[in-house]
Design an enzyme around this catalytic site. Structure first.
Site, PDB file in Angstrom:
ATOM      1  N   ARG A 102      52.423 -17.627  50.281  1.00 18.98           N
ATOM      2  CA  ARG A 102      51.996 -18.880  49.783  1.00 18.98           C
ATOM      3  C   ARG A 102      52.648 -19.951  50.425  1.00 18.98           C
ATOM      4  NH1 ARG A 102      51.835 -21.409  43.711  1.00 18.98           N
ATOM      5  NH2 ARG A 102      50.011 -19.966  43.941  1.00 18.98           N
ATOM      6  N   HIS A 129      42.619 -20.532  48.180  1.00 17.02           N
ATOM      7  CA  HIS A 129      43.254 -19.928  47.075  1.00 17.02           C
ATOM      8  C   HIS A 129      42.369 -18.780  46.844  1.00 17.02           C
ATOM      9  CE1 HIS A 129      46.144 -18.809  44.236  1.00 17.02           C
ATOM     10  NE2 HIS A 129      46.113 -20.038  43.633  1.00 17.02           N
ATOM     11  N   GLN A 132      42.868 -16.734  43.502  1.00 19.90           N
ATOM     12  CA  GLN A 132      42.486 -17.328  42.259  1.00 19.90           C
ATOM     13  C   GLN A 132      40.755 -17.263  42.017  1.00 19.90           C
ATOM     14  OE1 GLN A 132      44.505 -19.125  39.987  1.00 19.90           O
ATOM     15  NE2 GLN A 132      42.705 -19.137  38.726  1.00 19.90           N
ATOM     16  N   ASP A 223      40.966 -28.800  38.135  1.00 14.68           N
ATOM     17  CA  ASP A 223      42.500 -28.490  38.819  1.00 14.68           C
ATOM     18  C   ASP A 223      43.103 -29.606  38.831  1.00 14.68           C
ATOM     19  OD1 ASP A 223      44.511 -27.368  40.191  1.00 14.68           O
ATOM     20  OD2 ASP A 223      43.609 -27.202  41.861  1.00 14.68           O
ATOM     21  N   CYS A 264      42.935 -23.325  36.827  1.00 18.12           N
ATOM     22  CA  CYS A 264      43.832 -22.452  37.381  1.00 18.12           C
ATOM     23  C   CYS A 264      45.421 -22.544  36.968  1.00 18.12           C
ATOM     24  CB  CYS A 264      43.706 -22.547  38.914  1.00 18.12           C
ATOM     25  SG  CYS A 264      44.182 -24.131  39.494  1.00 18.12           S
ATOM     26  N   ARG A 293      44.318 -12.843  37.093  1.00 16.64           N
ATOM     27  CA  ARG A 293      45.008 -12.839  38.497  1.00 16.64           C
ATOM     28  C   ARG A 293      45.673 -11.542  38.800  1.00 16.64           C
ATOM     29  NH1 ARG A 293      47.080 -17.437  40.721  1.00 16.64           N
ATOM     30  NH2 ARG A 293      47.518 -16.042  42.384  1.00 16.64           N
TER      31      ARG A 293
HETATM   32  N1  NVA Z   1      45.397 -27.329  43.867  1.00 17.74           N
HETATM   33  C1  NVA Z   1      46.666 -26.708  43.348  1.00 17.74           C
HETATM   34  C2  NVA Z   1      46.658 -25.372  42.873  1.00 17.74           C
HETATM   35  C3  NVA Z   1      47.835 -24.762  42.183  1.00 17.74           C
HETATM   36  C4  NVA Z   1      47.694 -23.368  41.819  1.00 17.74           C
HETATM   37  C5  NVA Z   1      47.814 -26.917  44.268  1.00 17.74           C
HETATM   38  O1  NVA Z   1      47.556 -26.400  45.531  1.00 17.74           O
HETATM   39  O2  NVA Z   1      48.841 -27.314  43.865  1.00 17.74           O
END
Ligand code: NVA
Length: 308
Positions: A102, A129, A132, A223, A264, A293
């Site tokens: 990540r 992502h 997800q 989101d 998410c 997930r």
């Molecule tokens: N768009 C959000 C997703 C978090 C799972 C981020 O990148 O913070």
């Protein structure tokens, strides 16, 4: 089916995505049949950003497959600063059988994949992502028997989550409506890519900033309005004012005749989604998404090791 890496949704074919969805559902139904698939394997998990679901679902999922997960937090700082991304990748490849990462920048994911001699999984970057999105299509396939007939809308900030979701929708032939406030759209390159994929699969991709054009939908997704790494406290008041008309609530669900709402997480309640809708046990599938997930990522891991 075998994969070499799992980096970006648009590197996958429709057959591969459908295969991963089917495998995720099979692992979910028969976990004991897969409990030795990662026996003797170790997975290094790099997290440059905070995580709850991704960290726990990878760790527990790897354990369920008989493997071992090692969490590498921010003690080594931003990737590429203490040592080159290429050296990071080469060192981890000495010990690990796969790398989950990540990261802030997509270039770090690409650098890891280029220099690692083991498979790399994108566990979120600024552009994608994919774990997800895969879990979300597993969830959708549990609610709708014919995925290709589903109408899915994403409302809010054009970000990593919406990018992955709309790419996967376009590849799968799912009609997708993206509604973002002006100035918060995905990049033109991303929009073009999605339109091309939708043309190829025969699905309809609609992009607008007018929330009144929501139309009829089966599922509505939202989101956070501000993603990790984009926080700027002086802008918070402006963001709230600009995005509030795009809040996903019961009124919008009724207007679109949508049966399920997706997120998410983490959710910012009373911002992008109301507490009442998030907690609505009839409509909200957010915890099913969270559980999926783990099964979706198990399917990715099993597929990455399938060619050994
Ligand atoms: N768009 C959000 C997703 C978090 C799972 C981020 O990148 O913070």
């Amino acid at each position: 089916m075998s994969l070499s890496h799992f980096l970006a949704d648009d590197q996958l074919s429709k057959t591969q995505i459908l295969g991963l969805i089917a495998l995720a559902k099979d692992i979910k139904q028969h976990p004991t049949s897969y409990n030795q698939k990662l026996a003797g394997k170790s997975v290094a998990m790099i997290f440059e950003k905070p995580s709850l679901r991704t960290h726990v679902s990878f760790d527990m999922g790897i354990n369920k497959l008989g493997g071992h997960a090692l969490y590498l937090g921010q003690q080594n700082g931003k990737l590429g600063e203490r040592e080159r991304v290429s050296d990071y990748a080469k060192n981890l490849s000495c010990y690990a059988d796969a790398i989950v990462a990540r990261v802030f920048e997509n270039s770090a994911i690409e650098g890891l994949a280029q220099h690692a001699s083991v498979p790399v999984i994108n566990a979120l970057c600024n552009v994608y992502h994919p774990c997800q999105a895969l879990a979300d299509f597993v969830t959708l396939s549990e609610h709708f028997t014919d995925l290709s007939a589903v109408k899915l809308a994403y409302i809010g900030d054009g970000n990593n989550v919406s990018n992955s979701l709309m790419l996967m929708a376009a590849i799968l032939g799912v009609d997708f409506t993206l509604i973002c406030p002006e100035g918060h759209s995905p990049s033109a390159v991303m929009l073009t890519k999605v339109q091309q994929l939708a043309n190829a699969s025969g699905s309809v991709f609609t992009f607008t900033s007018n929330i009144n054009n929501i139309g009829k939908q089966d599922a509505i997704y939202t989101d956070t309005w501000v993603s990790m790494g984009d926080e700027n406290s002086s802008e918070k008041a402006n963001i709230l004012a600009k995005f509030m008309p795009y809040q996903v609530n019961h009124q919008l669900m009724d207007k679109a005749q949508a049966s399920i709402v997706m997120h998410c997480q983490p959710a910012h309640l009373e911002e992008e989604i109301t507490t009442a809708l998030f907690d609505d046990e009839e409509k909200s599938v957010v915890f099913q998404e969270a559980e999926n997930r783990m099964w979706a990522q198990c399917a990715v891991l099993v597929s990455l090791f399938a060619n050994e």
